[in-house]
Design a protein around this motif. Sequence first.
Motif, PDB file in Angstrom:
ATOM      1  N   ARG A   1       0.839  -1.206   0.000  1.00  0.00           N
ATOM      2  CA  ARG A   1       0.000   0.000   0.000  1.00  0.00           C
ATOM      3  C   ARG A   1       0.876   1.259   0.000  1.00  0.00           C
ATOM      4  N   TYR A   2       1.984   1.216   0.731  1.00  0.00           N
ATOM      5  CA  TYR A   2       2.908   2.343   0.763  1.00  0.00           C
ATOM      6  C   TYR A   2       3.473   2.604  -0.642  1.00  0.00           C
ATOM      7  N   LEU A   3       3.893   1.534  -1.315  1.00  0.00           N
ATOM      8  CA  LEU A   3       4.405   1.693  -2.683  1.00  0.00           C
ATOM      9  C   LEU A   3       3.329   2.246  -3.617  1.00  0.00           C
ATOM     10  N   GLN A   4       2.101   1.741  -3.474  1.00  0.00           N
ATOM     11  CA  GLN A   4       1.001   2.232  -4.308  1.00  0.00           C
ATOM     12  C   GLN A   4       0.765   3.722  -4.072  1.00  0.00           C
ATOM     13  N   LYS A   5       0.730   4.096  -2.804  1.00  0.00           N
ATOM     14  CA  LYS A   5       0.462   5.490  -2.446  1.00  0.00           C
ATOM     15  C   LYS A   5       1.551   6.403  -2.999  1.00  0.00           C
ATOM     16  N   CYS A   6       2.805   6.013  -2.800  1.00  0.00           N
ATOM     17  CA  CYS A   6       3.920   6.817  -3.321  1.00  0.00           C
ATOM     18  C   CYS A   6       3.863   6.895  -4.837  1.00  0.00           C
ATOM     19  N   SER A   7       3.494   5.804  -5.459  1.00  0.00           N
ATOM     20  CA  SER A   7       3.379   5.757  -6.916  1.00  0.00           C
ATOM     21  C   SER A   7       2.320   6.742  -7.403  1.00  0.00           C
ATOM     22  N   MET A   8       1.160   6.733  -6.753  1.00  0.00           N
ATOM     23  CA  MET A   8       0.078   7.636  -7.158  1.00  0.00           C
ATOM     24  C   MET A   8       0.458   9.093  -6.902  1.00  0.00           C
ATOM     25  N   GLU A   9       1.066   9.369  -5.750  1.00  0.00           N
ATOM     26  CA  GLU A   9       1.407  10.747  -5.398  1.00  0.00           C
ATOM     27  C   GLU A   9       2.496  11.316  -6.311  1.00  0.00           C
ATOM     28  N   SER A  10       3.439  10.475  -6.714  1.00  0.00           N
ATOM     29  CA  SER A  10       4.543  10.970  -7.544  1.00  0.00           C
ATOM     30  C   SER A  10       4.224  10.909  -9.035  1.00  0.00           C
ATOM     31  N   GLY A  11       3.160  10.209  -9.387  1.00  0.00           N
ATOM     32  CA  GLY A  11       2.785  10.106 -10.797  1.00  0.00           C
ATOM     33  C   GLY A  11       3.659   9.145 -11.589  1.00  0.00           C
TER      34      GLY A  11
END
Length: 182
Positions: free
Chosen positions: A156-166
């Motif tokens: 979930r952390y990787l997903q969140k960072c992925s979405m936030e950074s584009g």
Amino acid sequence: MVGIIVAFPSKDDAVNIRNLLVRYGMDVTGVCTTGAKALQYADAVDEGIVLCGYKMKDMMYTELREYLPKDFEMLLIASPDKWAGDGVDGVVCLSMPLKVYDLMNTMEMLLQTMERRRRRKKAEKKNRSPKQREVITRAKELLMYRNHMSEEEAHRYLQKCSMESGTNMVETAEMVLSVMAE
């Protein structure tokens, strides 16, 4: 999990809409009168729909849309003069007075759109090469070891960072590996 959040300045209006949705078989995650509480409910679920009025007690619908995660849809229920010229991305509008038929059809349409998006992401996920999956797995393992996370939390952390950074998840995992390997 898809969450439905009802946010209106009047608690009675919010409860009435929640009762209507429940009567038609939809699960409502939360009912609130402020945008801050709606954002708190949104953090508890992966994706969802926020039904709201033009203005909550603490913010306008445009601010709430801006702060919501990308996997959330917004259904604005207001008189047409309140939203006629705004054209905010990701906001579906229904005019007052509200018709139950229109509300239920719009909700079904939004839920189907979210389901199609979820299927597309799942198919995209399956198309990763073994090398890409290995990079993601190594990044999750490193997060689990260094930050004492469960696998689900690391993912979930990787997903969140992925979405936030584009960036896509593989690029995010590579960034985590390069930063944490130092």
